[in-house]
Design an enzyme around this catalytic site. Structure first.
Site, PDB file in Angstrom:
ATOM      1  N   ASP A   1      72.132   9.555  -0.813  1.00 51.46           N
ATOM      2  CA  ASP A   1      72.500   8.778   0.373  1.00 51.46           C
ATOM      3  C   ASP A   1      71.628   7.638   0.636  1.00 51.46           C
ATOM      4  OD1 ASP A   1      73.594   7.882   2.468  1.00 51.46           O
ATOM      5  OD2 ASP A   1      73.921   9.788   3.316  1.00 51.46           O
TER       6      ASP A   1
ATOM      7  N   GLU B   1      69.996   4.708 -11.410  1.00 52.94           N
ATOM      8  CA  GLU B   1      68.804   4.896 -10.925  1.00 52.94           C
ATOM      9  C   GLU B   1      67.944   3.914 -11.392  1.00 52.94           C
ATOM     10  OE1 GLU B   1      70.294   9.162 -10.715  1.00 52.94           O
ATOM     11  OE2 GLU B   1      70.501   7.483 -12.041  1.00 52.94           O
TER      12      GLU B   1
END
Length: 254
Positions: free
Chosen positions: A64, A133
């Site tokens: 998050d 990522e």
């Protein structure tokens, strides 16, 4: 426990766990990890099968970032516990429940951890799988031990460095998905009918055996957790995440 991030129901020794954070794109926060642990604590004895599901358009979208941004905006250091999430995936991979990920829509980053830790992965044909990522200067440290177990090093590396989504059919050819269909609900029903006759004791013994031959997952934990904590305490990486939430632009677009 009153759940805020998941919905749970049990039916004939099958526990259905739905990730439910529609306002946050089904991203993972510490509360979600703790609530999932609680569900396992509650149902590991009574249930035989755990089915994890998300929303129609997103299964789970990873960490998050919005919560991390809000903490930084309020002058608080991001409080994270990647070890707890790794432990959760270990329980899915090696615990006494047969674990199924029923994937519809998008699954990204940490969401891939839930998928890769599952015993069986079923997907709607329109589902998409990605690891984003590296776009933010970090890498999926905690996810990779579970992903490599399913796809092998080469495919896990390709997903990590390319950062782009792959289709359910591509994921199936790589071993990340076991079966996909236009009607994934029907696919799930067929699998559950096949799995229901299995005895609980046989399942438990099988999963214990699998745990004994899955030691690399346990050995990788300290390395994975350390790398995760280092990356998400790096000021440059945190600045890039903050910028992305503020502007919708990736760090290199600053």
């Amino acid at each position: 426990m009153e759940y805020q991030t998941v919905k749970v129901r049990e039916q004939q020794q099958i526990c259905f766990l739905q990730f439910y954070r529609p306002e946050a794109n089904n991203t993972i926060n510490d509360r979600m990890a703790e609530e999932c642990h609680h569900v396992l604590d509650r149902y590991e004895e009574s249930a035989k099968i755990l089915v994890m599901e998300g929303l129609p358009d997103v299964f789970c979208f990873g960490a998050d970032f919005q919560e991390m941004h809000d903490r930084m905006a309020n002058g608080r250091q991001s409080e994270r516990n990647p070890g707890r999430l790794y432990d959760l995936w270990m329980r899915l991979a090696t615990g006494p429940l047969l674990t199924i990920s029923h994937v519809r829509g998008k699954v990204n980053a940490g969401g891939i951890g839930f998928v890769a830790a599952s015993d069986i992965v079923l997907a709607e044909r329109t589902a998409q799988f990605s690891l984003s990522e590296l776009l933010f200067g970090v890498f999926p440290a905690a996810v990779l031990p579970f992903l490599i177990r399913r796809t092998g090093t080469a495919k896990a590396n390709y997903m990590t460095v390319m950062t782009k989504a792959i289709s359910a059919e591509q994921a199936a050819s790589w071993g990340l998905v076991d079966a996909c269909d236009d009607d994934s609900r029907s696919l799930l029903r067929k699998h559950l009918l096949r799995l229901k006759p299995l005895s609980k004791s046989a399942v438990v013994k099988y999963k214990r055996y699998m745990q004994r031959i899955s030691e690399p997952l346990a050995q990788a934990k300290p390395i994975a957790v350390k790398a995760n904590l280092e990356m998400f305490s790096d000021p440059q990486n945190l600045t890039g995440i903050y910028w992305y939430i503020e502007t919708g632009k990736f760090p290199w677009e600053e």
